[in-house]
Scaffold this motif. Structure first.
Motif, PDB file in Angstrom:
ATOM      1  N   TRP A   1       0.806  -1.172  -0.044  1.00  0.00           N
ATOM      2  CA  TRP A   1      -0.095   0.024  -0.277  1.00  0.00           C
ATOM      3  C   TRP A   1       0.933   1.179   0.022  1.00  0.00           C
ATOM      4  CZ3 TRP A   1       0.855  -3.064   4.291  1.00  0.00           C
ATOM      5  CH2 TRP A   1       1.231  -2.523   5.329  1.00  0.00           C
ATOM      6  N   ASN A   2       0.201   2.336  -0.017  1.00  0.00           N
ATOM      7  CA  ASN A   2       1.071   3.680   0.038  1.00  0.00           C
ATOM      8  C   ASN A   2       1.076   4.234   1.262  1.00  0.00           C
ATOM      9  OD1 ASN A   2       1.935   6.319  -0.503  1.00  0.00           O
ATOM     10  ND2 ASN A   2       0.515   6.922  -2.006  1.00  0.00           N
ATOM     11  N   TYR A   3       2.343   4.146   1.904  1.00  0.00           N
ATOM     12  CA  TYR A   3       2.435   4.600   3.373  1.00  0.00           C
ATOM     13  C   TYR A   3       2.117   6.165   3.504  1.00  0.00           C
ATOM     14  CZ  TYR A   3       5.070   5.074   7.913  1.00  0.00           C
ATOM     15  OH  TYR A   3       5.578   5.639   8.790  1.00  0.00           O
ATOM     16  N   ASN A   4       2.382   6.615   2.574  1.00  0.00           N
ATOM     17  CA  ASN A   4       2.236   8.271   2.414  1.00  0.00           C
ATOM     18  C   ASN A   4       1.003   8.639   1.693  1.00  0.00           C
ATOM     19  OD1 ASN A   4       4.496   9.299   4.077  1.00  0.00           O
ATOM     20  ND2 ASN A   4       5.444   8.223   2.262  1.00  0.00           N
ATOM     21  N   ALA A   5       0.078   7.889   1.735  1.00  0.00           N
ATOM     22  CA  ALA A   5      -1.251   8.179   0.912  1.00  0.00           C
ATOM     23  C   ALA A   5      -1.905   9.433   1.368  1.00  0.00           C
ATOM     24  CB  ALA A   5      -2.206   7.177   1.174  1.00  0.00           C
ATOM     25  N   PHE A   6      -1.832   9.745   2.569  1.00  0.00           N
ATOM     26  CA  PHE A   6      -2.433  11.006   3.372  1.00  0.00           C
ATOM     27  C   PHE A   6      -1.432  12.299   3.354  1.00  0.00           C
ATOM     28  CE2 PHE A   6      -5.144   7.467   4.567  1.00  0.00           C
ATOM     29  CZ  PHE A   6      -6.201   7.765   3.992  1.00  0.00           C
ATOM     30  N   ASN A   7      -0.191  12.264   2.878  1.00  0.00           N
ATOM     31  CA  ASN A   7       0.635  13.347   2.847  1.00  0.00           C
ATOM     32  C   ASN A   7       1.274  13.638   1.369  1.00  0.00           C
ATOM     33  OD1 ASN A   7       3.227  11.954   2.662  1.00  0.00           O
ATOM     34  ND2 ASN A   7       2.587  11.039   4.514  1.00  0.00           N
ATOM     35  N   SER A   8       2.100  14.553   1.193  1.00  0.00           N
ATOM     36  CA  SER A   8       2.553  15.002   0.071  1.00  0.00           C
ATOM     37  C   SER A   8       4.071  14.311  -0.382  1.00  0.00           C
ATOM     38  CB  SER A   8       2.797  16.359  -0.248  1.00  0.00           C
ATOM     39  OG  SER A   8       3.542  17.013   0.747  1.00  0.00           O
ATOM     40  N   LEU A   9       4.453  13.428   0.504  1.00  0.00           N
ATOM     41  CA  LEU A   9       5.726  12.974   0.204  1.00  0.00           C
ATOM     42  C   LEU A   9       5.820  12.010  -1.003  1.00  0.00           C
ATOM     43  CD1 LEU A   9       7.015  11.890   3.943  1.00  0.00           C
ATOM     44  CD2 LEU A   9       7.600  14.329   2.568  1.00  0.00           C
ATOM     45  N   ASP A  10       4.882  11.120  -1.385  1.00  0.00           N
ATOM     46  CA  ASP A  10       4.810  10.249  -2.451  1.00  0.00           C
ATOM     47  C   ASP A  10       3.636  10.718  -3.405  1.00  0.00           C
ATOM     48  OD1 ASP A  10       7.004   8.683  -1.608  1.00  0.00           O
ATOM     49  OD2 ASP A  10       5.594   7.662  -0.295  1.00  0.00           O
ATOM     50  N   THR A  11       3.878  10.341  -4.776  1.00  0.00           N
ATOM     51  CA  THR A  11       2.599  10.383  -5.515  1.00  0.00           C
ATOM     52  C   THR A  11       1.471   9.699  -5.001  1.00  0.00           C
ATOM     53  OG1 THR A  11       3.149   8.538  -6.776  1.00  0.00           O
ATOM     54  CG2 THR A  11       4.093  10.777  -7.526  1.00  0.00           C
ATOM     55  N   VAL A  12       0.234   9.865  -5.559  1.00  0.00           N
ATOM     56  CA  VAL A  12      -0.916   9.300  -5.060  1.00  0.00           C
ATOM     57  C   VAL A  12      -0.983   7.730  -5.242  1.00  0.00           C
ATOM     58  CG1 VAL A  12      -2.351   9.745  -7.078  1.00  0.00           C
ATOM     59  CG2 VAL A  12      -3.472   9.525  -4.920  1.00  0.00           C
ATOM     60  N   VAL A  13      -0.123   7.393  -6.326  1.00  0.00           N
ATOM     61  CA  VAL A  13      -0.062   5.839  -6.952  1.00  0.00           C
ATOM     62  C   VAL A  13       1.241   5.063  -6.305  1.00  0.00           C
ATOM     63  CG1 VAL A  13      -1.696   6.359  -8.856  1.00  0.00           C
ATOM     64  CG2 VAL A  13       0.803   6.429  -9.124  1.00  0.00           C
ATOM     65  N   ALA A  14       1.837   5.810  -5.342  1.00  0.00           N
ATOM     66  CA  ALA A  14       2.943   5.182  -4.917  1.00  0.00           C
ATOM     67  C   ALA A  14       2.822   3.866  -3.994  1.00  0.00           C
ATOM     68  CB  ALA A  14       4.021   6.095  -4.186  1.00  0.00           C
ATOM     69  N   VAL A  15       3.555   2.874  -4.194  1.00  0.00           N
ATOM     70  CA  VAL A  15       3.416   1.656  -3.318  1.00  0.00           C
ATOM     71  C   VAL A  15       4.763   1.425  -2.621  1.00  0.00           C
ATOM     72  CG1 VAL A  15       3.156  -0.731  -3.296  1.00  0.00           C
ATOM     73  CG2 VAL A  15       1.931   0.537  -5.086  1.00  0.00           C
ATOM     74  N   THR A  16       4.706   1.793  -1.265  1.00  0.00           N
ATOM     75  CA  THR A  16       5.732   1.993  -0.331  1.00  0.00           C
ATOM     76  C   THR A  16       5.936   1.041   0.975  1.00  0.00           C
ATOM     77  OG1 THR A  16       4.749   4.048   0.527  1.00  0.00           O
ATOM     78  CG2 THR A  16       6.203   4.350  -1.319  1.00  0.00           C
ATOM     79  N   ARG A  17       4.672   0.437   1.046  1.00  0.00           N
ATOM     80  CA  ARG A  17       4.867  -0.492   2.245  1.00  0.00           C
ATOM     81  C   ARG A  17       4.251  -1.875   2.024  1.00  0.00           C
ATOM     82  NH1 ARG A  17       7.594   2.347   6.293  1.00  0.00           N
ATOM     83  NH2 ARG A  17       6.989   1.595   8.641  1.00  0.00           N
ATOM     84  N   PHE A  18       4.914  -2.689   2.701  1.00  0.00           N
ATOM     85  CA  PHE A  18       4.691  -4.169   2.426  1.00  0.00           C
ATOM     86  C   PHE A  18       4.495  -4.875   3.821  1.00  0.00           C
ATOM     87  CE2 PHE A  18       6.978  -2.441  -0.873  1.00  0.00           C
ATOM     88  CZ  PHE A  18       6.431  -3.023  -2.121  1.00  0.00           C
ATOM     89  N   TYR A  19       3.361  -5.971   3.981  1.00  0.00           N
ATOM     90  CA  TYR A  19       3.542  -7.004   4.832  1.00  0.00           C
ATOM     91  C   TYR A  19       4.642  -8.007   4.704  1.00  0.00           C
ATOM     92  CZ  TYR A  19      -0.817  -5.150   7.127  1.00  0.00           C
ATOM     93  OH  TYR A  19      -1.920  -4.481   7.674  1.00  0.00           O
ATOM     94  N   GLN A  20       5.080  -8.442   5.961  1.00  0.00           N
ATOM     95  CA  GLN A  20       6.009  -9.613   5.677  1.00  0.00           C
ATOM     96  C   GLN A  20       5.801 -10.565   7.036  1.00  0.00           C
ATOM     97  OE1 GLN A  20      10.046  -8.130   5.836  1.00  0.00           O
ATOM     98  NE2 GLN A  20       9.875  -7.967   3.694  1.00  0.00           N
ATOM     99  N   GLN A  21       5.778 -11.713   7.048  1.00  0.00           N
ATOM    100  CA  GLN A  21       5.749 -12.483   8.189  1.00  0.00           C
ATOM    101  C   GLN A  21       4.451 -12.383   8.946  1.00  0.00           C
ATOM    102  OE1 GLN A  21       9.516 -11.077  10.045  1.00  0.00           O
ATOM    103  NE2 GLN A  21      10.609 -13.148   9.397  1.00  0.00           N
ATOM    104  N   VAL A  22       3.503 -12.405   8.184  1.00  0.00           N
ATOM    105  CA  VAL A  22       2.223 -12.346   8.788  1.00  0.00           C
ATOM    106  C   VAL A  22       1.617 -13.398   9.589  1.00  0.00           C
ATOM    107  CG1 VAL A  22      -0.599 -11.845   8.243  1.00  0.00           C
ATOM    108  CG2 VAL A  22       1.354 -10.747   6.929  1.00  0.00           C
ATOM    109  N   GLY A  23       1.360 -13.321  10.807  1.00  0.00           N
ATOM    110  CA  GLY A  23       0.931 -14.416  11.578  1.00  0.00           C
ATOM    111  C   GLY A  23       2.235 -15.269  12.301  1.00  0.00           C
TER     112      GLY A  23
END
Length: 247
Positions: free
Chosen positions: A140-162
């Motif tokens: 997902w876009n970690y900075n979706a609610f600020n201006s550090l990235d573009t609105v379509v940026a993908v900058t965060r990932f889940y790892q080792q879920v559960g």
């Protein structure tokens, strides 16, 4: 935390999605929603307290300066709904130099719980800490609610879920049986000139148990270019370990 937390607070139902929320929900694969809801990995209630031991190192001209201190995060008041009806918690942060020292006011962390995401805001910067579904590899876009990235940026990932997680600090090991870890886009954030690593692990029923942040700018100005091992011109490394909590 009870799995019916969101239902009891009236937050489960149809959501009128903004453009940012659509992007947050649409990134990654189409795996089914996990049984755990977001507040289970980030429980908040009036009177809850978390204390973190912090190891911090700053770099200037390849010279490190290390320091140790503690952060305390407290929820002192009931959450208030925002204009969209989402619950907003004020998490008061305090700091002390040693375990025996007096707490001093530091900052306020605002946590907003929505049906599809959980956001944090500090220093007027709002970031997306968690999203649904919590599944391996979801992005997902970690900075979706600020201006550090573009609105379509993908900058965060889940790892080792559960997965289980353990971390040691001051000779003591803290173990958790069910966690999720979020990490930044390492492929595009690490190179010979500079590198950024941001990783947070959340434990089920506990909350954030380990926060790691590293930012380095290496000196590549000489005739040899970027050398290895790297010469760190500027940088900071911080590792926060949860050592005490009550929810």
């Amino acid at each position: 935390m009870n799995k019916n937390y969101l239902r009891r607070n009236g937050l489960v139902g149809l959501l009128s999605l903004s453009a940012a929320a659509l992007l947050l929900a649409g990134c990654g694969d189409n795996a089914e929603v996990q049984p755990q809801l977001l507040p289970d990995y980030y429980p908040l209630s009036v009177g809850s307290v978390r204390i973190y031991d912090v190891a911090d190192t700053t770099w200037r001209d390849n010279v490190p300066t290390a320091s140790r201190f503690q952060f305390r995060e407290q929820v002192l008041a009931a959450p208030e709904p925002d204009a969209a009806g989402k619950l907003v918690y004020q998490v008061v942060r305090s700091r002390r130099a040693t375990a025996a020292g007096a707490w001093q006011a530091d900052s306020v962390l605002t946590v907003t719980v929505a049906p599809l995401n959980l956001t944090e805001q500090i220093n007027n910067r709002r970031t997306v800490a968690l999203v649904l579904p919590a599944v391996e590899g979801k992005s997902w876009n970690y900075n979706a609610f600020n201006s550090l990235d573009t609105v379509v940026a993908v900058t965060r990932f889940y790892q080792q879920v559960g997965q289980p997680f353990s971390v040691s600090r001051n000779g003591k090991t803290y173990e958790y049986t069910n966690t999720v870890t979020t990490v930044n886009d390492l492929v595009n954030s690490i190179n010979a000139v500079e590198s950024t690593i941001q990783r947070t692990t959340f434990a089920l029923g506990v909350g954030p148990v380990n926060r790691v942040s590293r930012r380095y700018k290496n000196d590549c100005s000489g005739a040899q270019g970027c050398r290895f091992p790297f010469v760190r011109q500027l940088g900071q490394s911080r590792n926060e370990v949860l050592i005490e909590s009550s929810n």
